[in-house]
Design a protein around this motif. Structure first.
Motif, PDB file in Angstrom:
ATOM      1  N   LEU A 115       6.537  -1.550  13.802  1.00 14.54           N
ATOM      2  CA  LEU A 115       5.244  -2.152  13.477  1.00 14.54           C
ATOM      3  C   LEU A 115       5.313  -2.947  12.179  1.00 14.54           C
ATOM      4  O   LEU A 115       6.194  -2.746  11.347  1.00 14.54           O
ATOM      5  CB  LEU A 115       4.177  -1.065  13.360  1.00 14.54           C
ATOM      6  N   LEU A 116       4.348  -3.830  12.042  1.00 10.77           N
ATOM      7  CA  LEU A 116       4.190  -4.634  10.826  1.00 10.77           C
ATOM      8  C   LEU A 116       3.027  -4.059  10.032  1.00 10.77           C
ATOM      9  O   LEU A 116       1.916  -3.911  10.562  1.00 10.77           O
ATOM     10  CB  LEU A 116       3.914  -6.092  11.200  1.00 10.77           C
ATOM     11  N   LEU A 117       3.261  -3.708   8.773  1.00 11.36           N
ATOM     12  CA  LEU A 117       2.204  -3.119   7.953  1.00 11.36           C
ATOM     13  C   LEU A 117       1.054  -4.116   7.790  1.00 11.36           C
ATOM     14  O   LEU A 117       1.269  -5.252   7.368  1.00 11.36           O
ATOM     15  CB  LEU A 117       2.747  -2.730   6.573  1.00 11.36           C
ATOM     16  N   PRO A 118      -0.169  -3.727   8.123  1.00 12.35           N
ATOM     17  CA  PRO A 118      -1.305  -4.657   8.028  1.00 12.35           C
ATOM     18  C   PRO A 118      -1.500  -5.160   6.601  1.00 12.35           C
ATOM     19  O   PRO A 118      -1.289  -4.433   5.628  1.00 12.35           O
ATOM     20  CB  PRO A 118      -2.490  -3.808   8.486  1.00 12.35           C
ATOM     21  N   SER A 119      -1.921  -6.412   6.520  1.00 15.26           N
ATOM     22  CA  SER A 119      -2.209  -6.985   5.202  1.00 15.26           C
ATOM     23  C   SER A 119      -3.688  -7.275   5.035  1.00 15.26           C
ATOM     24  O   SER A 119      -4.109  -7.819   4.030  1.00 15.26           O
ATOM     25  CB  SER A 119      -1.415  -8.284   5.005  1.00 15.26           C
ATOM     26  N   GLY A 120      -4.465  -6.915   6.026  1.00 12.36           N
ATOM     27  CA  GLY A 120      -5.913  -7.115   5.949  1.00 12.36           C
ATOM     28  C   GLY A 120      -6.618  -6.008   6.699  1.00 12.36           C
ATOM     29  O   GLY A 120      -5.991  -5.106   7.257  1.00 12.36           O
ATOM     30  N   PRO A 121      -7.957  -6.031   6.754  1.00 14.16           N
ATOM     31  CA  PRO A 121      -8.712  -4.961   7.413  1.00 14.16           C
ATOM     32  C   PRO A 121      -8.644  -5.067   8.938  1.00 14.16           C
ATOM     33  O   PRO A 121      -8.372  -6.125   9.504  1.00 14.16           O
ATOM     34  CB  PRO A 121     -10.150  -5.205   6.920  1.00 14.16           C
ATOM     35  N   ARG A 122      -8.850  -3.935   9.586  1.00 21.48           N
ATOM     36  CA  ARG A 122      -9.017  -3.867  11.042  1.00 21.48           C
ATOM     37  C   ARG A 122      -7.858  -4.503  11.810  1.00 21.48           C
ATOM     38  O   ARG A 122      -8.059  -5.353  12.660  1.00 21.48           O
ATOM     39  CB  ARG A 122     -10.346  -4.516  11.447  1.00 21.48           C
ATOM     40  N   ASP A 123      -6.655  -4.054  11.551  1.00 26.97           N
ATOM     41  CA  ASP A 123      -5.517  -4.495  12.351  1.00 26.97           C
ATOM     42  C   ASP A 123      -5.422  -3.561  13.559  1.00 26.97           C
ATOM     43  O   ASP A 123      -4.743  -2.545  13.532  1.00 26.97           O
ATOM     44  CB  ASP A 123      -4.228  -4.443  11.524  1.00 26.97           C
ATOM     45  N   GLU A 124      -6.152  -3.917  14.623  1.00 28.82           N
ATOM     46  CA  GLU A 124      -6.257  -3.011  15.765  1.00 28.82           C
ATOM     47  C   GLU A 124      -4.960  -2.893  16.553  1.00 28.82           C
ATOM     48  O   GLU A 124      -4.718  -1.874  17.202  1.00 28.82           O
ATOM     49  CB  GLU A 124      -7.400  -3.454  16.681  1.00 28.82           C
ATOM     50  N   GLU A 125      -4.116  -3.905  16.524  1.00 26.11           N
ATOM     51  CA  GLU A 125      -2.834  -3.809  17.215  1.00 26.11           C
ATOM     52  C   GLU A 125      -1.976  -2.717  16.578  1.00 26.11           C
ATOM     53  O   GLU A 125      -1.350  -1.909  17.274  1.00 26.11           O
ATOM     54  CB  GLU A 125      -2.105  -5.154  17.165  1.00 26.11           C
TER      55      GLU A 125
END
Length: 569
Positions: A115-125
């Motif tokens: 996975l790719l660490l989210p950089s913003g809110p609400r990364d549902e994937e």
């Protein structure tokens, strides 16, 4: 007693640790104990401590680099301590070079998700992947939080495995307890208050009923409808016998297109595929899906469109319709009349035929993957017999619990019978070894299986090894005894369709359509069909494709355009 809260362990380099924690904290802190480590050594100390205290770890999530090691090495070390936990490698946006490392790790089965660490809110994937893995862990390793069914029986009762496997595959949370356990007290009390003689297994269903030594049929009726709800003389458009991938796909497409559809299954939904611990090559599920969960989703989808699914209902006989009259399926709950029938009963595993082994069935020996038995093998050595995909999936799943797993095959290797992706996972798994040119010739134990004897044919030698489990996934035996000669089959018993149907059943020199049998209005799909591919995706495709042929048949019957002789059996 409330079960312990499962742990999600996060391992990240110090400069990214807080970012990692925040991403998990706001979604999972309410249901999981989040623990953070910044180095391999710290995470190993933490994991060993949790293991010593018997606390479950649901997931290890590591960044590609931690303080004193790579993320992959860290996950490999942690996996050796707690192999049932899911493994996630998290890449930062500043690390495009890590994409290839993640890909290779996934292909070889060293991680469950990249996975790719989210950089913003609400990364549902991102969170869809995490929650799917946690859900899978909960079904396969975590045990039920709330028991809908309570089974009480002394350890080693051979009937418990059959009941537990049926309930697990139906998605019903179940607990199994010895009679002296506190969790068994209520079931015993209810049985006595209802005047039920205590006999094991004793099964309590919610708060409403208790059964002594029930069979699968009793449990099926407690949780599902029976065919008598159709009403005497009612005729459905399509009756599907079998609820593996082919039957469930036909149920979804048939019901969604307006056909009154009944699915009849002798045990739980899913067929052989339903026992697969993880199917990784099914279209649309990049992280894989267990056969049980795939079957449950298909069942919910079919019932949403109005299909009736009748589990634990055995078809005992078949009378083809005559001159357009409906076909009749005899079941242990009464007849089911249908304008069209799809045979999708699949296959059963072939018996080993070794008397010593047969004596331990249900007590350490299992035909099929028996996912519910995997937890009983923790810390021991198990053997899986078979070289197909189901055997490979079972071995990988069992390696999450057992100390070591041996795959026993008569052939020189696995390449002829198993998918390449599974072979790569097996080769990369240090807990699994493949024993080629070998077969099981004996077993021994007291109350349950303790030793298995393997014969190595090339060396003409026998070896007896300790074993807490023997899982037999051997070949295929067609499940069609109920047809009793009414439909043409090949020498091995598989149903003939299309051009393979004997020419005496052809019409005007033309063979039946591709999935049509020798009996007009009767079709076959999936593993039961002679010449089928024996893969989940292929069976699903055949089940869906058969519905088109059913429509053609029904239209011909309704409009009267079918040859009266062709409508006769």
């Amino acid at each position: 007693m409330k079960p312990p809260t499962p742990v999600i362990m996060l391992i990240a380099a110090a400069e990214h640790a807080e970012e990692m924690r925040e991403e998990f904290d706001h979604r999972y802190a309410a249901d999981y104990d989040l623990q953070l480590a910044t180095t391999l050594s710290e995470s190993m100390t933490m994991a060993q401590g949790l293991n010593a205290r018997g606390l479950p770890v649901a997931m290890f999530a590591a960044t590609t680099q931690v303080g004193d090691a790579t993320g992959l090495v860290t996950l490999q070390c942690l996996h050796a301590v707690m192999p049932a936990a899911k493994r996630v490698m998290v890449r930062l946006r500043s690390e495009p070079w890590a994409v290839e490392e993640q890909r290779v790790a996934q292909i070889s089965g060293q991680i469950e998700a990249a996975l790719l660490l989210p950089s913003g809110p609400r990364d549902e994937e991102f969170h869809t992947a995490v929650t799917e893995l946690l859900s899978d862990w909960g079904w396969s390793a975590g045990g039920p939080e709330i028991e809908l069914v309570n089974i009480v029986a002394p350890p080693g009762d051979p009937n418990v495995g059959v009941l537990r496997d049926f309930l697990d595959r139906q998605g019903i949370p179940t607990g199994v307890w010895p009679p002296e356990a506190p969790h068994a007290a209520k079931t015993l009390e209810m049985a006595r208050s209802q005047g039920i003689e205590i006999a094991y297994p004793l099964v309590r269903i919610a708060e409403r009923e208790v059964h002594a030594t029930p069979d699968v049929r009793v449990l099926g009726r407690a949780f599902g409808a029976t065919v008598d709800e159709l009403g005497e003389g009612h005729v459905v458009d399509l009756a599907i016998v079998g609820a593996g991938p082919a039957g469930l796909a036909a149920a979804v497409y048939g019901a969604s297109e307006g056909l009154s559809t009944a699915v009849i299954k002798a045990d739980a939904v899913g067929g052989q595929a339903g026992t697969s611990a993880m199917i990784r090559n099914y279209l649309g599920f990049p992280r894989g899906i267990s056969g049980m969960r795939l079957a449950q989703r298909a069942r919910f989808q079919a019932t949403r469109f109005g299909a009736g699914i009748y589990s634990a209902t055995e078809v005992t006989g078949f009378t083809p319709g005559y001159r357009g009259e409906p076909h009749v399926l005899e079941t242990d709950d009464g007849p089911v009349c249908a304008r069209a029938v799809l045979i999708s009963t699949g296959v059963a595993y072939r018996r080993l035929g070794v008397e010593e082994v047969e004596g331990f069935v249900g007590r350490g020996v299992y035909y099929g993957a028996a996912s519910s038995a995997a937890r009983e093998c923790e810390g021991g050595h198990v053997l899986v017999v078979g070289g197909g995909n189901s055997a490979g999936q079972a071995a990988i799943h069992l390696s999450r619990f057992a100390r070591s797993v041996s795959i026993v095959v008569r052939r020189d290797g696995l390449a002829e019978t198993m998918s390449d992706y599974l072979i790569r996972e097996i080769e990369a798994n240090p807990r699994i070894v493949v024993r080629t040119n070998a077969e099981i010739v004996g077993a021994s134990g007291t109350d349950r299986l303790q030793h298995v004897t393997i014969r190595f044919n090339e060396e003409d030698q026998e070896l007896t090894v300790p074993a807490c489990g023997l899982f037999l996934l051997l070949g295929a035996h067609p499940c069609v005894d109920w047809l009793d000669g009414t439909v043409a089959r090949d020498a091995k018993g598989f149903v003939l369709t299309g051009r393979d149907v004997p020419q005496e059943f052809w019409r005007d020199g033309l063979p039946p359509e591709a999935l049509a049998t020798s009996v007009p209005g009767v079709f076959a799909a999936g593993d039961i069909r002679a010449g089928s591919m024996k893969r989940v995706a292929a069976a699903s495709g055949e089940g869906a494709g058969a519905v088109t042929l059913v429509h053609h048949w029904l239209e011909a019957v309704v409009t009267g355009t079918c040859d009266p002789d062709a409508c006769a059996s």
